[in-house]
Design a protein around this motif. Structure first.
Motif, short mmCIF file in Angstrom:
data_model
loop_
_atom_site.label_atom_id
_atom_site.label_comp_id
_atom_site.label_asym_id
_atom_site.label_seq_id
_atom_site.Cartn_x
_atom_site.Cartn_y
_atom_site.Cartn_z
N ARG A 1 0.87 -0.99 0.10
CA ARG A 1 0.05 -0.01 -0.09
C ARG A 1 0.91 1.18 0.14
O ARG A 1 2.14 1.07 -0.11
N GLU A 2 0.18 2.49 -0.08
CA GLU A 2 1.14 3.57 -0.04
C GLU A 2 1.76 3.58 1.29
O GLU A 2 1.36 3.46 2.26
N SER A 3 2.91 4.28 1.16
CA SER A 3 3.80 4.60 2.20
C SER A 3 3.00 5.60 3.27
O SER A 3 2.41 6.46 2.89
N LEU A 4 3.28 5.67 4.50
CA LEU A 4 2.83 6.56 5.59
C LEU A 4 3.17 8.03 5.09
O LEU A 4 2.14 8.82 5.20
N GLU A 5 4.27 8.41 4.61
CA GLU A 5 4.61 9.76 4.22
C GLU A 5 3.67 9.99 2.88
O GLU A 5 3.20 11.09 2.94
N HIS A 6 3.62 9.23 2.12
CA HIS A 6 2.68 9.58 0.64
C HIS A 6 1.21 9.88 1.16
O HIS A 6 0.51 10.57 0.31
N VAL A 7 0.80 8.97 2.08
CA VAL A 7 -0.66 8.98 2.68
C VAL A 7 -0.80 10.44 3.47
O VAL A 7 -1.81 11.09 3.10
N LEU A 8 0.06 10.77 4.20
CA LEU A 8 -0.04 11.94 5.04
C LEU A 8 0.60 13.20 4.46
O LEU A 8 0.15 14.02 4.99
N CYS A 9 1.55 13.19 3.66
CA CYS A 9 2.33 14.41 3.17
C CYS A 9 2.14 14.62 1.72
O CYS A 9 1.82 13.71 0.96
N GLY A 10 2.26 15.67 1.33
CA GLY A 10 2.29 16.25 -0.05
C GLY A 10 3.60 16.89 -0.53
O GLY A 10 4.40 17.17 0.26
N GLU A 11 3.82 17.28 -1.72
CA GLU A 11 5.06 17.90 -2.02
C GLU A 11 5.06 19.34 -1.57
O GLU A 11 3.97 20.11 -1.56
N CYS A 12 6.35 19.72 -0.82
CA CYS A 12 6.24 21.04 -0.50
C CYS A 12 6.18 21.98 -1.48
O CYS A 12 6.92 22.20 -2.41
N PRO A 13 5.35 23.08 -1.06
CA PRO A 13 5.05 24.02 -2.33
C PRO A 13 6.14 25.09 -2.22
O PRO A 13 6.22 25.97 -3.17
N VAL A 14 7.11 25.26 -1.28
CA VAL A 14 8.18 26.00 -1.16
C VAL A 14 9.35 25.56 -1.94
O VAL A 14 10.12 26.25 -2.65
N CYS A 15 9.64 24.26 -1.53
CA CYS A 15 11.00 23.86 -2.08
C CYS A 15 10.79 22.88 -3.48
O CYS A 15 11.57 22.38 -4.11
N ASP A 16 9.33 22.68 -3.71
CA ASP A 16 8.94 21.80 -4.99
C ASP A 16 9.43 20.49 -4.86
O ASP A 16 9.89 19.73 -5.95
N GLY A 17 9.56 20.00 -3.71
CA GLY A 17 9.85 18.59 -3.48
C GLY A 17 11.40 18.32 -3.36
O GLY A 17 11.72 17.07 -3.25
#
Length: 487
Positions: A392-408
């Motif tokens: 399944r998706e990792s915990l980070e991918h479920v709870l987090c998104g790409e940072c709009p400041v540093c663009d990931g």
């Protein structure tokens, strides 16, 4: 092993935490908005037949009529016709308006389109897929070892009869008799209930609905030695009691409703552990630490001694840190649900016996994981490559998104770097356009640095271009954001 499940339910999501020996080991999260209806089984009514499209519209009590193509109809079940695989009979010979047909959703409704249906019904569990009205025994093609395929077929074949067959899923590789037997019994109970509901012509509700998270977890943990299951929602508790009484009665006695004022995820510090699992750095009790970086291609884990200096010599300190790290690595992979290729950079060891013991310790720690994994020896560069099946998706991918400041990217330009970019931008604009003065809009930290730390550079630039430069703070700007305005 002392195992316990904590189930936290809110209107928007369900979270399940697995506690083993007082420590959080796994977190499962399901958000209600992302739940589809794929897998649901309905007793649908044919409301319109479309010969030109070789399809029919079916009412399954949703907002939009569902779509059933002739190629998705098992002709033997509907009309007792025998046809070749490539030949699709006329839809009018298969179904007619007003007819009731048992169907399963294979594609969710999308936009103006209704759900896509099939009459080829299957019911899946963790390790098996049941095929009613078939006596076939199948093994997933991804299980490649012939010896393992024969072992699994020998276990599962007795479950098949004239009424139903089974397919062994990839996740069953290496799984024992008891787990497969639990799954087979569960699926038979499910199908018995579906058949009963069909006889009653239940059309207002699904004959079978894909299980929500709490039920799936309970189903998958049957026979694993759980001591207690606590749920903080009265409604969910009642649903779980009903589910277990029907399908897994051996689990019913350990389900409890948790009415406590203290949030259930505060027990065993689950909330705090989830927050820690989103960080790169994992502290070890000895003072050492791990750095975990998850990328699209792989996950890398770096071990460092940190503040741990040991009591004997450097080699012993390194060995002890690596041994401690193996336990933390196994736990973090489960907790974060990291899969795919994983590269572990242990601290360099010159002693081959130490390397063997570290590798053995990692293997033992990983053996507690229900997810399939593989482990290689130390490479010439001192790295250990391992794989862990993606479930399944990792915990980070479920709870987090790409940072709009540093663009990931995972990092930001320093204040000093942004200040120098601003100075270069002023020079560029000054050469390209005619202006009397400049106003710089920047974040609080960058503005403060331009006025204080970099003031001498700013003053030199004013002399160089012969124009005034004013700095204005914009509290809503992020650290990398700035504007140079001509006046």
């Amino acid at each position: 092993m002392s195992g316990e499940l904590l189930i936290n339910v809110t209107p928007s999501e369900t979270r399940v935490a697995l506690i083993e020996n007082g420590t959080l080991q796994e977190v499962h999260i399901e958000r209600n908005a992302k739940r589809g209806i794929v897998g649901n089984i309905y007793l649908g009514k044919i409301i319109r037949v479309l010969p030109g499209m070789q399809a029919a519209f079916v009412d399954i009590n949703l907002d939009k009529a569902a779509f059933l193509h002739a190629s998705d109809i098992r002709t033997r079940l509907i009309t007792n016709q025998e046809t070749s695989e490539n030949e699709v009979p006329d839809i009018r010979s298969l179904v007619h308006e007003g007819q009731y047909v048992m169907v399963q959703v294979v594609k969710d409704p999308l936009g103006t389109k209704g759900a896509r249906l099939t009459t080829d019904i299957t019911v899946a569990s963790r390790y098996l897929v049941m095929m009613p009205n078939s006596n076939h025994t199948g093994i997933s093609q991804r299980i490649e070892g012939e010896k393992e395929r024969q072992r699994l077929k020998k276990i599962v074949s007795p479950y098949c009869d004239e009424e139903s067959g089974f397919i062994v899923r990839t996740a069953a590789e290496g799984v024992g008799d008891d787990e497969l037997d639990h799954d087979a019994q569960f699926l038979r109970r499910v199908w018995t209930k579906v058949a009963e509901r069909k006889k009653r012509k239940q059309t207002n509700l699904p004959l079978y609905q894909d299980l929500f998270l709490a039920c799936r977890i309970i189903r998958d943990f049957v026979g694993t030695g759980l001591e207690r299951i606590r749920v903080d929602s009265k409604l969910t508790y009642e649903e779980l009691v009903k589910f277990t009484e029907e399908f897994v009665p051996e689990i019913r006695p350990i389900i409890e409703y948790y009415p406590g004022e203290r949030p259930i995820f505060d027990l065993f510090s689950v909330e705090a552990e989830i927050q820690k699992a989103l960080k790169r750095k994992v502290e070890l009790k000895s003072g050492g630490y791990l750095i975990i970086d998850q990328t699209e291609a792989m996950t890398t884990i770096d071990i460092n001694t940190g503040a741990f200096v040991g009591h004997r010599n450097l080699e012993e300190t390194i060995f002890n840190t690596n041994i401690e790290a193996t336990q933390a690595i196994a736990r973090q992979l489960r907790l974060r649900n990291l899969g795919g290729i994983i590269i572990v950079d242990f601290i360099d060891m010159s002693n081959n016996e130490h390397k063997k013991r570290v590798l053995h310790s990692l293997d033992v720690a990983m053996s507690k994981d229900k997810v399939k994994y593989s482990l290689s020896n130390f490479s010439a560069l001192g790295l250990v490559e391992m794989t862990r099946k993606r479930t399944r998706e990792s915990l980070e991918h479920v709870l987090c998104g790409e940072c709009p400041v540093c663009d990931g990217r995972g990092n930001l330009k320093t204040v000093e770097t942004v200040c120098f970019e601003i100075l270069r931008e002023i020079v560029r604009v000054n050469r390209a356009y005619d202006s009397d003065k400049f106003i710089v809009y920047a974040s609080p930290k960058v503005s403060e640095s331009l006025i204080d730390d970099e003031y001498h550079h700013l003053a030199e630039l004013e002399v160089f271009i012969g124009k005034q430069i004013k700095v204005q703070t914009e509290t809503m700007y992020n650290q990398e954001q700035f504007d140079v305005v001509m006046m």
